[in-house]
Design a protein around this motif. Structure first.
Motif, PDB file in Angstrom:
ATOM      1  N   LEU A  10       0.934  -1.242   0.036  1.00 55.63           N
ATOM      2  CA  LEU A  10       0.086  -0.034   0.031  1.00 55.63           C
ATOM      3  C   LEU A  10       0.900   1.122  -0.074  1.00 55.63           C
ATOM      4  N   PHE A  11       1.875   1.049   0.615  1.00 58.32           N
ATOM      5  CA  PHE A  11       2.828   2.412   0.903  1.00 58.32           C
ATOM      6  C   PHE A  11       4.140   1.987   0.302  1.00 58.32           C
ATOM      7  N   THR A  12       4.482   2.605  -0.834  1.00 56.37           N
ATOM      8  CA  THR A  12       5.783   2.120  -1.478  1.00 56.37           C
ATOM      9  C   THR A  12       6.680   3.600  -1.497  1.00 56.37           C
ATOM     10  N   GLU A  13       7.747   3.342  -1.921  1.00 54.08           N
ATOM     11  CA  GLU A  13       8.533   4.815  -2.098  1.00 54.08           C
ATOM     12  C   GLU A  13       8.257   5.596  -3.144  1.00 54.08           C
ATOM     13  N   SER A  14       7.639   4.788  -4.129  1.00 53.12           N
ATOM     14  CA  SER A  14       7.134   5.597  -5.135  1.00 53.12           C
ATOM     15  C   SER A  14       5.712   6.022  -5.687  1.00 53.12           C
ATOM     16  N   TYR A  15       4.754   5.045  -4.699  1.00 51.36           N
ATOM     17  CA  TYR A  15       3.303   5.021  -4.997  1.00 51.36           C
ATOM     18  C   TYR A  15       2.681   4.919  -3.610  1.00 51.36           C
ATOM     19  N   CYS A  16       1.464   5.764  -3.253  1.00 47.91           N
ATOM     20  CA  CYS A  16       0.639   5.630  -2.245  1.00 47.91           C
ATOM     21  C   CYS A  16      -0.575   4.840  -2.662  1.00 47.91           C
ATOM     22  N   LYS A  17      -0.897   3.781  -2.635  1.00 49.29           N
ATOM     23  CA  LYS A  17      -2.166   3.035  -3.004  1.00 49.29           C
ATOM     24  C   LYS A  17      -3.335   3.761  -2.585  1.00 49.29           C
ATOM     25  N   VAL A  18      -3.200   4.150  -1.156  1.00 48.72           N
ATOM     26  CA  VAL A  18      -4.447   4.671  -0.356  1.00 48.72           C
ATOM     27  C   VAL A  18      -4.889   5.953  -0.987  1.00 48.72           C
ATOM     28  N   CYS A  19      -4.033   6.686  -1.188  1.00 50.89           N
ATOM     29  CA  CYS A  19      -4.341   8.112  -1.720  1.00 50.89           C
ATOM     30  C   CYS A  19      -4.103   8.153  -3.522  1.00 50.89           C
ATOM     31  N   SER A  20      -3.766   7.139  -3.814  1.00 55.08           N
ATOM     32  CA  SER A  20      -3.281   7.251  -5.354  1.00 55.08           C
ATOM     33  C   SER A  20      -2.521   8.339  -5.726  1.00 55.08           C
ATOM     34  N   HIS A  38      -3.163  12.294   4.095  1.00 59.32           N
ATOM     35  CA  HIS A  38      -2.959  10.956   4.155  1.00 59.32           C
ATOM     36  C   HIS A  38      -3.381  10.259   5.275  1.00 59.32           C
ATOM     37  N   ALA A  39      -2.967  10.627   6.470  1.00 61.81           N
ATOM     38  CA  ALA A  39      -3.447  10.232   7.628  1.00 61.81           C
ATOM     39  C   ALA A  39      -4.962   9.804   7.915  1.00 61.81           C
ATOM     40  N   SER A  40      -5.761  10.900   7.319  1.00 60.07           N
ATOM     41  CA  SER A  40      -7.080  10.665   7.060  1.00 60.07           C
ATOM     42  C   SER A  40      -7.773   9.679   6.175  1.00 60.07           C
ATOM     43  N   LYS A  41      -6.947   9.606   5.226  1.00 57.39           N
ATOM     44  CA  LYS A  41      -7.253   8.851   4.039  1.00 57.39           C
ATOM     45  C   LYS A  41      -7.087   7.231   4.754  1.00 57.39           C
ATOM     46  N   VAL A  42      -5.840   7.235   5.317  1.00 56.36           N
ATOM     47  CA  VAL A  42      -5.465   5.819   5.937  1.00 56.36           C
ATOM     48  C   VAL A  42      -6.327   5.196   7.071  1.00 56.36           C
ATOM     49  N   LEU A  44      -9.533   6.050   7.019  1.00 56.13           N
ATOM     50  CA  LEU A  44     -10.807   5.675   6.290  1.00 56.13           C
ATOM     51  C   LEU A  44     -10.602   4.515   5.743  1.00 56.13           C
ATOM     52  N   TYR A  45      -9.306   4.267   5.132  1.00 56.38           N
ATOM     53  CA  TYR A  45      -9.036   2.856   4.541  1.00 56.38           C
ATOM     54  C   TYR A  45      -9.274   1.698   5.861  1.00 56.38           C
ATOM     55  N   TYR A  46      -8.748   1.903   6.792  1.00 53.39           N
ATOM     56  CA  TYR A  46      -8.828   0.741   7.799  1.00 53.39           C
ATOM     57  C   TYR A  46     -10.247   0.623   8.328  1.00 53.39           C
ATOM     58  N   MET A  47     -10.867   1.564   8.176  1.00 51.58           N
ATOM     59  CA  MET A  47     -12.381   1.430   8.788  1.00 51.58           C
ATOM     60  C   MET A  47     -13.084   0.554   7.894  1.00 51.58           C
ATOM     61  N   LEU A  48     -12.714   0.997   6.472  1.00 49.60           N
ATOM     62  CA  LEU A  48     -13.214  -0.028   5.403  1.00 49.60           C
ATOM     63  C   LEU A  48     -12.852  -1.167   5.163  1.00 49.60           C
ATOM     64  N   HIS A  49     -11.458  -1.521   5.413  1.00 55.63           N
ATOM     65  CA  HIS A  49     -10.526  -2.775   5.173  1.00 55.63           C
ATOM     66  C   HIS A  49     -10.206  -3.037   6.501  1.00 55.63           C
ATOM     67  N   PRO A  50     -10.964  -3.759   7.428  1.00 52.89           N
ATOM     68  CA  PRO A  50     -10.328  -3.941   9.157  1.00 52.89           C
ATOM     69  C   PRO A  50      -9.336  -4.938   8.948  1.00 52.89           C
ATOM     70  N   ILE A  51      -8.198  -4.947   9.772  1.00 46.89           N
ATOM     71  CA  ILE A  51      -7.439  -5.945   9.921  1.00 46.89           C
ATOM     72  C   ILE A  51      -7.612  -6.808  11.220  1.00 46.89           C
ATOM     73  N   ASP A  52      -7.865  -7.946  11.195  1.00 50.83           N
ATOM     74  CA  ASP A  52      -7.924  -8.931  12.385  1.00 50.83           C
ATOM     75  C   ASP A  52      -9.128  -8.585  12.926  1.00 50.83           C
ATOM     76  N   GLY A  53     -10.160  -8.319  12.123  1.00 57.05           N
ATOM     77  CA  GLY A  53     -11.463  -8.131  12.927  1.00 57.05           C
ATOM     78  C   GLY A  53     -12.020  -6.860  13.399  1.00 57.05           C
ATOM     79  N   GLY A  54     -10.962  -5.750  13.009  1.00 54.83           N
ATOM     80  CA  GLY A  54     -11.467  -4.560  13.714  1.00 54.83           C
ATOM     81  C   GLY A  54     -10.608  -3.393  13.238  1.00 54.83           C
ATOM     82  N   CYS A  55     -11.070  -2.313  13.310  1.00 54.12           N
ATOM     83  CA  CYS A  55     -10.271  -1.047  12.810  1.00 54.12           C
ATOM     84  C   CYS A  55      -9.404  -0.634  14.069  1.00 54.12           C
TER      85      CYS A  55
END
Length: 149
Positions: A10-20, A38-42, A44-55
């Motif tokens: 999601l977060f590479t040195e040349s591209y941020c997939k969360v923010c495009s 960026h922090a706000s979009k991240v 939101l991303y984790y709210m919509l794509h929960p990890i281990d059953g929760g944001c």
């Protein structure tokens, strides 16, 4: 913002997939990853794509000894990760555009986008230019380049 384990794609040195966002230089990369947007979009991303059953916000609440059912909506919006000083401020937030947009995303609805192509443009065939507003068009007609042609 540091990326959680397993999110290197999601977060590479040349591209941020969360923010495009394409990140060309080191300074641009640092500025982007440390930005509030960026922090706000991240979040939101984790709210919509929960990890281990929760944001992350729910995990943080659980770590503080509070269960997910006892959140006072007049003090905190877990969807937007915001806290409020009063019920009036909370009510204003819940009626706002940002909360409505995030709620739609959470429910799986697509947010309404402004339709491209409805913007009016004004063309000067003499000079082969297109202008975005009637004011720009009138200013162009009075300009020296147009007058010369």
């Amino acid at each position: 913002m540091k990326s959680p384990d397993g999110d290197q794609e999601l977060f590479t040195e040349s591209y941020c997939k969360v923010c495009s966002a394409q990140l060309i230089s080191e300074s641009q990369r640092v500025a982007h990853y440390e930005s509030r947007k960026h922090a706000s979009k991240v979040r939101l991303y984790y709210m919509l794509h929960p990890i281990d059953g929760g944001c992350p916000a729910k995990k943080l609440r659980a770590e503080n000894g509070s269960d997910g059912n006892s959140v006072d909506k007049n003090k905190c919006c877990t969807l937007c990760n915001m806290s409020f000083t009063s019920a009036v401020v909370a009510d204003s937030h819940y009626q706002g555009k940002i909360h409505a947009k995030r709620l739609k995303l959470l429910l799986g609805e697509q947010p309404t986008l402004k339709t491209p192509g409805l913007k009016r443009s004004y063309a000067c065939s003499t000079c082969s230019v297109t202008l975005n507003s009637i004011e720009q068009y009138h200013a162009h007609l009075k300009g020296s380049k147009h007058q010369a042609k």
